[in-house]
Design a protein around this motif. Structure first.
Motif, mmCIF file in Angstrom:
data_model
loop_
_atom_site.group_PDB
_atom_site.id
_atom_site.type_symbol
_atom_site.label_atom_id
_atom_site.label_comp_id
_atom_site.label_asym_id
_atom_site.label_seq_id
_atom_site.Cartn_x
_atom_site.Cartn_y
_atom_site.Cartn_z
ATOM 1 N N UNK A 1 0.824 -1.211 0.000
ATOM 2 C CA UNK A 1 0.000 0.000 0.000
ATOM 3 C C UNK A 1 0.859 1.261 0.000
ATOM 4 N N UNK A 2 2.036 1.177 0.606
ATOM 5 C CA UNK A 2 2.966 2.311 0.533
ATOM 6 C C UNK A 2 3.420 2.524 -0.907
ATOM 7 N N UNK A 3 3.695 1.441 -1.598
ATOM 8 C CA UNK A 3 4.091 1.561 -3.006
ATOM 9 C C UNK A 3 2.994 2.225 -3.824
ATOM 10 N N UNK A 4 1.753 1.877 -3.562
ATOM 11 C CA UNK A 4 0.645 2.445 -4.336
ATOM 12 C C UNK A 4 0.536 3.955 -4.169
ATOM 13 N N UNK A 5 1.048 4.461 -3.073
ATOM 14 C CA UNK A 5 1.001 5.913 -2.833
ATOM 15 C C UNK A 5 2.219 6.636 -3.401
ATOM 16 N N UNK B 1 -5.270 -0.338 -6.027
ATOM 17 C CA UNK B 1 -4.510 0.220 -7.150
ATOM 18 C C UNK B 1 -5.440 0.820 -8.195
ATOM 19 N N UNK B 2 -6.531 0.143 -8.489
ATOM 20 C CA UNK B 2 -7.491 0.676 -9.461
ATOM 21 C C UNK B 2 -8.105 1.973 -8.962
ATOM 22 N N UNK B 3 -8.412 2.022 -7.675
ATOM 23 C CA UNK B 3 -9.013 3.225 -7.104
ATOM 24 C C UNK B 3 -8.063 4.411 -7.142
ATOM 25 N N UNK B 4 -6.760 4.146 -7.159
ATOM 26 C CA UNK B 4 -5.765 5.228 -7.250
ATOM 27 C C UNK B 4 -5.515 5.656 -8.687
ATOM 28 N N UNK B 5 -6.196 5.028 -9.635
ATOM 29 C CA UNK B 5 -6.064 5.422 -11.026
ATOM 30 C C UNK B 5 -4.920 4.768 -11.758
ATOM 31 N N UNK C 1 -14.888 -1.401 -12.644
ATOM 32 C CA UNK C 1 -16.050 -0.741 -13.241
ATOM 33 C C UNK C 1 -16.208 0.691 -12.739
ATOM 34 N N UNK C 2 -15.738 0.953 -11.517
ATOM 35 C CA UNK C 2 -15.841 2.293 -10.924
ATOM 36 C C UNK C 2 -14.489 3.005 -10.889
ATOM 37 N N UNK C 3 -13.621 2.643 -11.797
ATOM 38 C CA UNK C 3 -12.286 3.245 -11.846
ATOM 39 C C UNK C 3 -12.382 4.755 -12.075
ATOM 40 N N UNK C 4 -11.466 5.510 -11.493
ATOM 41 C CA UNK C 4 -11.523 6.969 -11.634
ATOM 42 C C UNK C 4 -11.108 7.482 -13.001
#
Length: 386
Positions: free
Chosen positions: A56-60, A83-87, A111-114
């Motif tokens: 999760x740190x990597x995703x940020x 990861x998908x939610x972070x775009x 389906x709800x990707x930003x």
């Protein structure tokens, strides 16, 4: 963008292979910029990338375009959705999730990707194999005619006790969610539905720890029924040596066998049902001709999926293995396990919630103990049932 900046979460066997492919330039227009693993020693061979002790740190992290998730199975759902939610563009190792309900959660996150242009792929590298590509072509162009029966024996997944002891998460309901069906055979199950579609009924017999000191399945025999009346048998094991990989298809226009780096298509001069109806001879059979197909190798495999993923991001190229299709192989694996535990035929589509409850009970009642069990894996599993 002129290149894709990758992060990899999970630097075990496959994560290391993917990292080396990126570092060694096997994937043009791709750069490895970040790695995450709980064990710092696994990150040391890749000093050119930033190191993280938590996915999760990597995703940020900044300056990141895509993430490849190669962690133990349960966290494919939680990390993939995050990861998908972070775009980010996401490539997830097989299986995309452990059970169908988690697949649905992960697909819902997509389906709800930003960002509408996000690419979501799965590491189904066997789809790059020219042998299976050829078989699919022969099915789709009508050369085989309507399929009547499929037999696939794939027992060349032999694994030793040392393999199962190599990680605390392996071969347990809490750590892996299954055995051969969830670890080795997602490739074959993906190809099965990619070639033949999904069956409507499954009856399976899964033997738990038949050959190894594990609590999950290492030997499976399953029977499938399809909507058109066709049937199938799927046999797999990690306990047979030498193993077999033989795919046989009986269809109206003949028989196809794929085994030993060769496809042999024995073609009927007349479709078998038509010949049966029209021939006046009681013991006659349609005359046949034989065609063989061979290829120099088995295609680009993992590197091919990585290259296609990059091309999808940068050029809009169609994906070889869209991750949303990964739900089918998981559903087949779940249905086989559920059928075996319930000792009855299971209808498809599978009741995702019923199987999730069943798997949760297996985890809660398990008395199996393995060394090096990692609490973080169990935490990710717990999240997947919320």
């Amino acid at each position: 963008m002129d290149k894709v900046r990758f992060g990899i979460i999970g630097v075990g066997n496959m994560g290391t292979v993917h990292a080396r492919s990126l570092v060694e330039g096997k994937v043009p227009r791709a750069e490895l910029v970040a790695l995450a693993d709980l064990q710092p020693a696994k990150l040391e061979p890749f000093p050119q990338a930033r190191h993280f002790d938590d996915g999760r740190k990597l995703l940020r992290a900044k300056n990141l375009d895509a993430v490849l998730i190669a962690t133990p199975h349960y966290s494919h759902t939680t990390l993939g959705a995050a990861a998908l939610q972070r775009g980010l563009h996401v490539l997830v190792e097989k299986p995309i999730s452990v059970h169908k309900a988690d697949c649905q959660k992960l697909i819902a996150a997509y389906d709800h990707r930003p960002r509408p242009g996000q690419v979501f792929a799965a590491m189904f590298n066997q789809r790059t194999d020219p042998f299976y590509i050829k078989i699919r072509e022969l099915i789709q162009n009508g050369a085989l005619g309507e399929i009547r029966r499929v037999n696939w024996i794939v027992s060349n997944w032999f694994r030793t006790e040392a393999y199962y002891a190599s990680g605390g998460w392996r071969a347990s309901w809490a750590g892996e969610g299954g055995g051969v069906l969830l670890n080795q055979c997602p490739h074959n199950l993906d190809l099965f539905q990619w070639l033949f579609g999904m069956p409507v009924r499954v009856r399976a017999f899964c033997h738990l720890g038949r050959y190894h000191n594990i609590e999950v399945e290492d030997d499976v025999t399953a029977y499938f029924e399809f909507a058109n009346g066709a049937t199938g048998v799927f046999i797999t094991s990690t306990g047979e040596a030498p193993g077999t990989n033989r795919l046989e298809i009986a269809a109206e226009n003949g028989r196809l066998v794929c085994e030993g780096n060769r496809i042999c298509f024995t073609k009927n001069e007349a479709p078998m049902s038509e010949f049966s109806r029209t021939s006046p001879k009681p013991f006659a059979a349609p005359p046949t001709t034989t065609e063989e197909f061979t290829f120099a190798d088995h295609g680009p495999q993992h590197v091919g999926i990585l290259q296609n993923f990059v091309a999808a991001i940068l050029d809009g190229q169609p994906l070889i293995a869209p991750a949303v299709e990964g739900i089918h192989s998981v559903e087949l694996a779940n249905a086989m396990l559920y059928s075996s535990f319930q000792k009855k035929t299971v209808e498809l589509p599978l009741d995702a919630r019923a199987y999730a409850r069943h798997l949760k009970r297996l985890i809660q009642t398990s008395r199996y103990v393995k060394p090096e069990t990692r609490p973080t894996v169990v935490a990710d599993m717990t999240q997947s049932f919320k």
